[in-house]
Design a protein around this motif. Structure first.
Motif, PDB file in Angstrom:
ATOM      1  N   SER A   1       0.810  -1.208   0.000  1.00  0.00           N
ATOM      2  CA  SER A   1       0.000   0.000   0.000  1.00  0.00           C
ATOM      3  C   SER A   1       0.846   1.260   0.000  1.00  0.00           C
ATOM      4  O   SER A   1       2.048   1.231   0.208  1.00  0.00           O
TER       5      SER A   1
ATOM      6  N   ASP B   1      -4.873   1.084  -0.766  1.00  0.00           N
ATOM      7  CA  ASP B   1      -4.467  -0.205  -1.321  1.00  0.00           C
ATOM      8  C   ASP B   1      -3.898  -0.016  -2.723  1.00  0.00           C
ATOM      9  O   ASP B   1      -3.750   1.115  -3.220  1.00  0.00           O
ATOM     10  N   GLU B   2      -3.583  -1.142  -3.364  1.00  0.00           N
ATOM     11  CA  GLU B   2      -2.943  -1.070  -4.674  1.00  0.00           C
ATOM     12  C   GLU B   2      -3.832  -0.452  -5.744  1.00  0.00           C
ATOM     13  O   GLU B   2      -3.350  -0.056  -6.814  1.00  0.00           O
ATOM     14  N   TYR B   3      -5.126  -0.330  -5.466  1.00  0.00           N
ATOM     15  CA  TYR B   3      -6.047   0.271  -6.424  1.00  0.00           C
ATOM     16  C   TYR B   3      -6.315   1.749  -6.114  1.00  0.00           C
ATOM     17  O   TYR B   3      -7.074   2.401  -6.831  1.00  0.00           O
ATOM     18  N   GLY B   4      -5.713   2.239  -5.034  1.00  0.00           N
ATOM     19  CA  GLY B   4      -5.914   3.625  -4.651  1.00  0.00           C
ATOM     20  C   GLY B   4      -7.121   3.840  -3.762  1.00  0.00           C
ATOM     21  O   GLY B   4      -7.461   4.986  -3.444  1.00  0.00           O
ATOM     22  N   ASP B   5      -7.774   2.756  -3.362  1.00  0.00           N
ATOM     23  CA  ASP B   5      -8.927   2.862  -2.467  1.00  0.00           C
ATOM     24  C   ASP B   5      -8.469   2.936  -1.016  1.00  0.00           C
ATOM     25  O   ASP B   5      -7.415   2.391  -0.658  1.00  0.00           O
TER      26      ASP B   5
ATOM     27  N   SER C   1      -7.995   1.918   2.558  1.00  0.00           N
ATOM     28  CA  SER C   1      -8.006   0.652   3.282  1.00  0.00           C
ATOM     29  C   SER C   1      -8.285   0.858   4.764  1.00  0.00           C
ATOM     30  O   SER C   1      -9.042   0.095   5.376  1.00  0.00           O
TER      31      SER C   1
END
Length: 214
Positions: free
Chosen positions: A84, A97-101, A103
């Protein structure tokens, strides 16, 4: 806003935060822009040891001392934040997280106080080491063991610890496989009044020369 690209670097620094309420200005990680203009430095000390980490892709506009809460430290150690990115802004850490959301979010107000001149400590030249050796508080080694353990969990091939001690200056610390981390440890006052030198104790006896040659 502060952006941290290395959760491991934040973890390594956070372990060195002070827990002394009287030294409130040390109860966090000092995050500042690197002098080169690229990346950030994360520095923490409790007065007995110091950790410095260079996050080459981190971002910060000005120095700020920010506490790293225990839940966030634990999250990084458990690898839930390993892949992250982290940001700090307006009194809260945000883990992406890896998607930019988002966490997780961890509240942490900036510390209103002046962080000490840590470069003066790190920049101290090493004094000569006496034949009597030098002592260290064994509790201070626990943080380095934790850093190596978490580093390996994050895919970093961290090796052993290299210590460059001196009589009066802080010992410098390096961890194999982590070129962006550097530490400092203060010497420990030896408590054995009758002990001198670092020779093997008498009770070990003389080595068996014949057996040693086999």
């Amino acid at each position: 806003m502060i952006k941290i690209s290395s959760p491991l670097g934040l973890y390594a620094s956070a372990l060195y935060q002070s827990t002394d309420h009287h030294r409130f200005y040390l109860r966090g990680v000092n995050i500042e822009p690197h002098p080169s203009g690229v990346g950030v430095l994360m520095v923490a000390t409790d007065g007995h040891r110091l950790s410095a980490y260079y996050d080459r892709q981190g971002e910060a506009v000005e120095p700020v001392v920010v506490p790293v809460p225990k839940p966030l430290i634990a999250a990084i150690a458990k690898r839930s934040a390993a892949a992250s990115r982290l940001t700090w802004d307006a009194g809260r850490w945000t883990v992406l997280d890896e998607y930019g959301d988002v966490s997780s979010i961890h509240l942490a107000d900036a510390i209103d106080g002046s962080f000490p001149d840590w470069r003066h400590v790190v920049g101290t030249g090493l004094a000569s080491l006496s034949l009597d050796g030098i002592g260290f508080d064994p509790a201070l080694f626990a943080a380095m063991a934790s850093i190596i353990k978490v580093a390996k969990a994050h895919g970093v091939d961290a090796g052993g610890v290299k210590i460059a001690p001196s009589d009066s200056s802080p010992a410098r610390l390096l961890i194999g496989g982590m070129p962006d981390w550097s530490g400092v440890m203060m010497p420990y006052r030896w408590r054995e009044p009758n002990a001198s030198g670092v020779e093997p104790p008498d009770w070990l006896g003389e080595p068996d020369r014949a057996s040693a040659a086999l």
